[in-house]
Write an enzyme that holds these catalytic residues in place. Structure first.
Site, mmCIF file in Angstrom:
data_model
loop_
_atom_site.group_PDB
_atom_site.id
_atom_site.type_symbol
_atom_site.label_atom_id
_atom_site.label_comp_id
_atom_site.label_asym_id
_atom_site.label_seq_id
_atom_site.Cartn_x
_atom_site.Cartn_y
_atom_site.Cartn_z
ATOM 1 N N ASP A 68 0.807 -1.220 0.000
ATOM 2 C CA ASP A 68 0.000 0.000 0.000
ATOM 3 C C ASP A 68 0.840 1.270 0.000
ATOM 4 O O ASP A 68 2.052 1.240 0.195
ATOM 5 C CB ASP A 68 -0.961 0.000 1.204
ATOM 6 C CG ASP A 68 -0.325 -0.578 2.470
ATOM 7 O OD1 ASP A 68 0.917 -0.558 2.574
ATOM 8 O OD2 ASP A 68 -1.053 -1.048 3.349
ATOM 9 N N HIS A 139 -7.326 -4.971 10.068
ATOM 10 C CA HIS A 139 -6.999 -4.731 8.654
ATOM 11 C C HIS A 139 -5.708 -5.445 8.257
ATOM 12 O O HIS A 139 -4.826 -5.670 9.068
ATOM 13 C CB HIS A 139 -6.966 -3.235 8.315
ATOM 14 C CG HIS A 139 -5.771 -2.466 8.779
ATOM 15 N ND1 HIS A 139 -5.811 -1.121 9.045
ATOM 16 C CD2 HIS A 139 -4.480 -2.824 9.023
ATOM 17 C CE1 HIS A 139 -4.622 -0.697 9.409
ATOM 18 N NE2 HIS A 139 -3.796 -1.705 9.409
ATOM 19 N N GLU A 144 -9.788 -2.145 5.237
ATOM 20 C CA GLU A 144 -10.387 -1.798 6.517
ATOM 21 C C GLU A 144 -11.690 -2.571 6.736
ATOM 22 O O GLU A 144 -12.363 -2.958 5.768
ATOM 23 C CB GLU A 144 -10.680 -0.289 6.555
ATOM 24 C CG GLU A 144 -9.461 0.598 6.357
ATOM 25 C CD GLU A 144 -8.532 0.659 7.572
ATOM 26 O OE1 GLU A 144 -8.392 -0.346 8.293
ATOM 27 O OE2 GLU A 144 -7.934 1.728 7.795
HETATM 28 C C1 F6R Z 1 1.547 -1.753 6.145
HETATM 29 C C2 F6R Z 1 0.178 -2.218 6.227
HETATM 30 C C3 F6R Z 1 -0.588 -2.291 7.502
HETATM 31 C C4 F6R Z 1 0.256 -2.646 8.731
HETATM 32 C C5 F6R Z 1 -0.610 -2.685 9.984
HETATM 33 C C6 F6R Z 1 0.204 -2.986 11.227
HETATM 34 O O1 F6R Z 1 2.024 -1.781 4.812
HETATM 35 O O2 F6R Z 1 -0.351 -2.523 5.216
HETATM 36 O O3 F6R Z 1 -1.606 -3.234 7.347
HETATM 37 O O4 F6R Z 1 0.867 -3.888 8.521
HETATM 38 O O5 F6R Z 1 -1.251 -1.455 10.139
HETATM 39 O O6 F6R Z 1 1.062 -1.917 11.468
HETATM 40 P P1 F6R Z 1 2.196 -2.006 12.589
HETATM 41 O O7 F6R Z 1 3.176 -3.020 12.112
HETATM 42 O O8 F6R Z 1 2.785 -0.620 12.606
HETATM 43 O O9 F6R Z 1 1.513 -2.383 13.858
#
Ligand code: F6R
Length: 242
Positions: A68, A139, A144
């Site tokens: 993303d 997500h 979402e």
């Molecule tokens: C990142 C992504 C998100 C994260 C998720 C967890 O490219 O697509 O889905 O993997 O928000 O984020 P962290 O690792 O910061 O807890």
């Protein structure tokens, strides 16, 4: 098949994730990797850089596709996911820059940017391994929770909880973009293998729901239960209910 690996320390967590990616590259140097940003993979990327420096792994023939990108952030913005990937991984390994792909957040027509990314993924064929973190709201990528999910890459309005969680990287919540381009659930589930990683007490409830709860669009990660090859790497805190 769901294979859950509970790791014993931060180092072990990162080494385990990096080890899975490195073994794939050792057996298939031309592997296509799906990559994630966020805090979870940072240490994994650090270990991959160490393995590269030791000569244990090369990315020279590998190709990557990120999940993303925020809409509105140019590639050189400190919080763009392109910049994140360059700084946390790509600039430190031997991957060819032209083989790294992150959706563009600055196309005048974001819809077209999503369609272009979709076409690129279709042309690439099947991703060999898709690395995923997990949002507190369930997500994956930026798919979402909601009434429905989309299969191909698309534009998404970010959940307020997601913007709040990511506000720590910006000066204020107002600066966090409201929209992103993300691979869809279909793009993610198309990968041959999925490596889902989660650490910390704050992920314990959502990872249990993702892996054991009823499959629902209200928790997009539950769709991983329909995939035939998922490896889950957690620390003790995130894995306490698994
Ligand atoms: C990142 C992504 C998100 C994260 C998720 C967890 O490219 O697509 O889905 O993997 O928000 O984020 P962290 O690792 O910061 O807890």
């Amino acid at each position: 098949m769901l294979n859950i690996i509970k790791t014993s320390s931060e180092d072990h967590f990162n080494e385990t994730g990096a080890g899975i990616i490195a073994s794939l590259l050792q057996s298939n140097p031309r592997a296509i990797l799906g990559l994630a940003t966020g805090s979870t993979p940072v240490g994994v990327y650090g270990k991959l850089i160490e393995l590269y420096r030791k000569g244990s792994v090369s990315f020279k023939q590998a190709t990557t596709y990120n999940l993303d990108e925020y809409i509105g952030l140019p590639a050189d913005h400190p919080e763009s996911y392109r910049r994140f990937m360059d700084e946390k991984l790509f600039n430190h390994i031997d991957i060819l820059p032209e083989n790294t792909h992150v959706p563009s957040g600055v196309e005048a027509d974001p819809q077209k940017a999503a369609e272009d990314y979709s076409r690129l993924l279709d042309e690439a064929g099947q991703i060999d391994l898709q690395l995923l973190g997990l949002g507190h709201n369930g997500h994956i990528g930026f798919n979402e929770p909601g009434e429905e999910l989309q299969g191909p890459p698309h534009i998404v309005k970010l959940d307020e909880r997601t913007r709040l969680a990511n506000a720590r990287f910006f000066n204020s919540i107002e600066e966090v973009p409201t929209h992103a381009i993300t691979m869809g659930i279909g793009s993610i589930l198309h990968a041959k293998q999925i490596l889902l990683m989660a650490k910390g007490e704050d992920k314990a409830e959502v990872i249990a729901r993702a892996l054991k709860g009823p499959i629902t669009t209200k928790c997009p990660a539950t769709f991983l239960q329909t995939h035939s090859n998922v490896v889950v790497v957690v620390d003790q805190a995130a894995g306490k209910w698994l």
